[in-house]
Design an enzyme around this catalytic site. Structure first.
Site, PDB file in Angstrom:
ATOM      1  N   CYS A  25       6.583  -0.638   6.323  1.00 43.36           N
ATOM      2  CA  CYS A  25       6.080   0.554   5.651  1.00 43.36           C
ATOM      3  C   CYS A  25       7.166   1.059   4.708  1.00 43.36           C
ATOM      4  O   CYS A  25       8.342   1.063   5.068  1.00 43.36           O
ATOM      5  CB  CYS A  25       5.755   1.621   6.696  1.00 43.36           C
ATOM      6  N   HIS A  76      -2.035   6.854   7.701  1.00 46.12           N
ATOM      7  CA  HIS A  76      -1.118   7.818   7.057  1.00 46.12           C
ATOM      8  C   HIS A  76      -1.833   9.138   6.757  1.00 46.12           C
ATOM      9  O   HIS A  76      -1.209  10.193   6.762  1.00 46.12           O
ATOM     10  CB  HIS A  76      -0.579   7.255   5.738  1.00 46.12           C
ATOM     11  N   GLY A 113       0.826  -1.207   0.000  1.00 49.65           N
ATOM     12  CA  GLY A 113       0.000   0.000   0.000  1.00 49.65           C
ATOM     13  C   GLY A 113       0.853   1.247   0.000  1.00 49.65           C
ATOM     14  O   GLY A 113       2.029   1.217   0.384  1.00 49.65           O
ATOM     15  N   HIS A 171      -3.674   0.554   8.056  1.00 46.67           N
ATOM     16  CA  HIS A 171      -2.318   1.122   7.985  1.00 46.67           C
ATOM     17  C   HIS A 171      -2.293   2.359   7.071  1.00 46.67           C
ATOM     18  O   HIS A 171      -1.786   3.415   7.446  1.00 46.67           O
ATOM     19  CB  HIS A 171      -1.348   0.036   7.467  1.00 46.67           C
TER      20      HIS A 171
HETATM   21 CO    CO Z   1       2.963   2.879   5.532  1.00 44.34          CO
END
Ligand code: CO
Length: 150
Positions: free
Chosen positions: A88, A134, A46, A130
């Site tokens: 991430c 952000h 992602g 997740h």
């Molecule tokens: Co991330």
């Protein structure tokens, strides 16, 4: 399409709250196209717009053949719990254990401003949570019980 630079933890942009998208024209389409290319190149799951320095409420998720473009998303329902490992693209070389809801319902707009709903569970629900974080300046390390380096 063009690759965008993925900013890293420590850059203040990652800590800002993103703004709603009001434009569903060329500029947003270009952003989405670039984000998709950048995500594939980085071999990630992602990517959220603030990670490429754009403070707009946009994220994309790609899990094998599943691909979602989520604009102005809202998590309208969540239930259960799951704990698992997350990484991430803005926190290179690290992994953390994070507890997330096991199921979420996400309402979002597609690139043309058309509303849709995703009922997700397991890994997809984790990815949605997740990326959603952000958009509010939250990075998974804030929620991780432990973070380890590769
Ligand atoms: Co991330």
């Amino acid at each position: 399409m063009a690759l965008r630079n993925i900013i890293q933890l420590g850059d203040p942009t990652l800590r800002k709250k993103s703004f709603e998208v009001t434009d569903f024209g060329e500029k947003t389409h270009q952003l989405l196209n670039d984000m998709k290319e950048t995500l594939i190149k980085a071999d990630g799951v992602g990517l959220a717009a603030p990670q490429v320095g754009v403070l707009r409420r946009v994220f994309i998720i790609k899990i094998e053949d599943l691909y979602y473009e989520c604009i102005n998303p809202i998590i309208t329902k969540q239930s259960g719990k799951q704990t698992g490992t997350e990484g991430c693209l803005s926190v290179k070389g690290k992994w953390g254990e994070v507890t997330r809801p096991n199921k979420v319902t996400l309402k979002a707009l597609d690139r043309n401003g058309k509303p849709y709903t995703v009922n997700a569970e397991g890994f997809l629900a984790r990815a949605i949570c997740h990326e959603y974080d952000h958009l509010d300046g939250i990075v998974y390390v804030d929620k991780a019980s432990k973070v380890e380096e590769d």
